[in-house]
Structure formats: C-alpha cells, structure tokens
Design a protein around this motif. Structure first.
Motif, PDB file in Angstrom:
ATOM      1  N   ARG A 115       0.851  -1.191   0.000  1.00 29.18           N
ATOM      2  CA  ARG A 115       0.000   0.000   0.000  1.00 29.18           C
ATOM      3  C   ARG A 115       0.882   1.234   0.000  1.00 29.18           C
ATOM      4  O   ARG A 115       1.954   1.236   0.604  1.00 29.18           O
ATOM      5  N   SER A 117       0.438   5.558   0.367  1.00 26.55           N
ATOM      6  CA  SER A 117      -0.377   6.758   0.567  1.00 26.55           C
ATOM      7  C   SER A 117       0.440   7.966   0.132  1.00 26.55           C
ATOM      8  O   SER A 117       1.572   8.135   0.593  1.00 26.55           O
ATOM      9  N   GLU A 173      -3.402   5.259  -2.611  1.00 22.81           N
ATOM     10  CA  GLU A 173      -4.261   6.339  -2.139  1.00 22.81           C
ATOM     11  C   GLU A 173      -3.569   7.669  -2.422  1.00 22.81           C
ATOM     12  O   GLU A 173      -2.475   7.912  -1.916  1.00 22.81           O
ATOM     13  N   ASN A 207      -8.487  -0.751  -6.501  1.00 24.50           N
ATOM     14  CA  ASN A 207      -7.453  -0.516  -5.484  1.00 24.50           C
ATOM     15  C   ASN A 207      -6.870   0.889  -5.530  1.00 24.50           C
ATOM     16  O   ASN A 207      -5.950   1.194  -4.777  1.00 24.50           O
ATOM     17  N   GLN A 209      -7.494   5.068  -5.268  1.00 20.99           N
ATOM     18  CA  GLN A 209      -8.341   6.205  -4.938  1.00 20.99           C
ATOM     19  C   GLN A 209      -7.560   7.481  -5.197  1.00 20.99           C
ATOM     20  O   GLN A 209      -6.429   7.632  -4.726  1.00 20.99           O
ATOM     21  N   ARG A 211      -8.204  11.518  -4.708  1.00 17.82           N
ATOM     22  CA  ARG A 211      -9.130  12.471  -4.113  1.00 17.82           C
ATOM     23  C   ARG A 211      -8.496  13.863  -4.112  1.00 17.82           C
ATOM     24  O   ARG A 211      -7.277  14.001  -4.068  1.00 17.82           O
ATOM     25  N   ARG A 265      -7.670  13.430   4.184  1.00 25.01           N
ATOM     26  CA  ARG A 265      -8.535  12.675   3.275  1.00 25.01           C
ATOM     27  C   ARG A 265     -10.012  12.976   3.542  1.00 25.01           C
ATOM     28  O   ARG A 265     -10.844  12.941   2.630  1.00 25.01           O
ATOM     29  N   GLN A 270     -13.846  12.804  -4.513  1.00 28.44           N
ATOM     30  CA  GLN A 270     -13.255  12.003  -5.576  1.00 28.44           C
ATOM     31  C   GLN A 270     -12.875  12.899  -6.750  1.00 28.44           C
ATOM     32  O   GLN A 270     -13.561  13.876  -7.043  1.00 28.44           O
TER      33      GLN A 270
END
Length: 276
Positions: A115, A117, A173, A207, A209, A211, A265, A270
């Motif tokens: 993952r 971020s 993310e 998987n 995102q 934003r 976040r 979106q």
C-alpha cells in the motif's frame, strides 16, 4: 551504485543485524572488534550505506548466536545487496544532479509495497504524471541540462511502468491539493486534457483512490509519501525536496503522518466529482 544509496536488501540486513547487536548490549565498536572490523564499518552496514560480504555477515551471526535459518536469510540479503537496481541506468549520467542521492531506497520500496499513501499539495503526484505534464513541470523548475532532464523523465516513466504492471496490484491512495488540478488550466490544452484523462484512467483501476482537497486541512505543511512494505519492515515517511530527500522512520512520528493523511482525506472529494 554509490555507497550512499541504500537498497531494500541492505536496509533489511542492516536492521536485522542492528537488532541482534542491541539485544546483546554490544556497541558497534565492540561488535566490530569481535570480527576484526571497525565500529564505523558496522555502522555503515547497519545503516545500509555499504554492501557487505557474506563471510562478514556469517561472523556477525556467529557472534550474535543467530539461528542457521535466519543466518541463511541474512546471507541471502547480503548477496542481493550487491545486485544492480532497476533504477541504476538513470543514475549513471550526472547521478548527483539527476536525482536525490538517497532516493533509491524509496524507489525500491515503492515497487514492492502493498500500500502507498501519497499527499501532494501543489503538483500532480509522480505516479500519475503524463510525460507531457512532466516536461511542463521541469520547465517551471530550476534549470537543468537537457541530458539530466531526459534521464529524470526516463526514470519517471520506468517507475510508473513497473508499478502499474505489478500483480497483485497494490493499494494506492492519492490526496491532491486543488491547486495541482487548477494549475492544469494554465497549461497547453493538449497537456491539460492528457493529464486529466490520465487521472481518470488511473482512478478507474481497482485498489486506486484519487481524491482532491477542497477545504483547509491538516497537511498544509507539505507533501509526503508513506510506503507500506508489508513484511517485517515498518512503513516510513518519504519527503522529497530541492536540497535532497528525507526519511522518517520513528514509529511515533510516522503515526502522526498517518493521522495527518487520514484527517486530510476527510476534506476531499473524488477526482471525478471535482472535475465535473
């Protein structure tokens, strides 16, 4: 590869050896003397800034009473620490100018993390940039030679190619400042439209995102990345800057950045909604 560029294998090996040394209440100088090396050499091995021979690792394992199974794993890491990284061709030309001297550890971790971020307040994150956008971005930054600029673009393209070709695909993310999106309006139409299309294309990947911040937020102090390696290695914070890169590994501080990312976040929408 220069000795100042730690890799995942070196870092994992160094952390393991440091952990075992400390469990025996030995200083680096004491550990070094036990195998005929200086404390400075032990420090470089533990910090991952120096590759080491398997025989040195075996001697340290014997001194620390490490089990045969773990010794085998650590000697394998020692062998891997000498391998040529995928990123090295892009550092061969003007290495110090092309990129930050310590960035390879981040580049390697990014390609194996489960993952990632990413928070960027002013620009589109590197993993989302089109080549055309990067050219415009480079033109706005401090001058660099054409050779170095091309090398950096090649590194960025390869970085994306490897990441988006991974299977299984990691969780990504992205939290982006609205300024990064709004700046696109000042760019040539082809660059703007191509970058927007790329954002929507990546946002459609499972998987992922993406934003956009729409309110004041907790991360106004700056941009950062948090890769999550997914093995025994803890996540860390990576911050890039004009004068070099910075790694933050203390768990308490990393946790603060994780909370900052989560808080920011909550002040987003979106990317598809923002672009409507």
């Amino acid at each position: 590869m220069t000795e100042s560029q730690p890799t995942i294998a070196r870092r994992s090996l160094g952390r393991a050896l440091e952990r075992h040394r400390e469990s025996h209440n030995l200083s680096r100088a004491q550990a070094g003397r036990a195998i005929g090396y200086s404390g400075q050499t032990i420090q470089r091995i533990e910090e991952g800034t120096q590759a080491t021979r398997t025989i040195v690792v075996e001697k340290l394992c014997a001194r620390y009473g490490i089990s045969p199974g773990e010794m085998s794993h650590l000697t394998t890491l020692a062998s891997r620490s000498k391998e040529r990284g995928w990123w090295e061709p892009y550092f061969d030309i003007g290495a110090e100018e092309t990129s930050r001297p310590k960035i390879p550890l981040f580049l390697e971790t990014e390609q194996s993390a489960l993952r990632i971020s990413v928070l960027e307040t002013e620009v589109i994150p590197g993993l989302l940039q089109t080549p055309e956008y990067l050219r415009v971005l480079q033109a706005a930054q401090l001058p660099m030679s054409d050779e170095v600029a091309e090398n950096w673009r090649g590194l960025r393209t390869k970085r994306q190619e490897l990441l988006y070709g991974r299977d299984p695909f990691p969780v990504l993310e992205f939290v982006i400042g609205r300024a990064a999106i709004d700046y696109l309006d000042a760019m040539p139409a082809a660059v703007r439209d191509g970058q927007i299309a790329r954002l929507l294309e990546v946002a459609a990947i499972p998987n992922v995102q993406i934003r956009v911040l729409t309110q004041l937020h907790a991360a106004s102090a700056g941009s950062f990345n948090i890769p999550y390696p997914g093995d025994a290695t803890d996540p860390f914070v990576f911050m890039d800057a004009q004068d070099g890169c910075r790694y933050i590994e203390e768990r308490r501080i990393v946790s603060m950045f994780e909370q900052t990312f989560g808080s920011a976040r909550e002040k987003t929408v979106q990317v598809e909604e923002y672009l409507r």
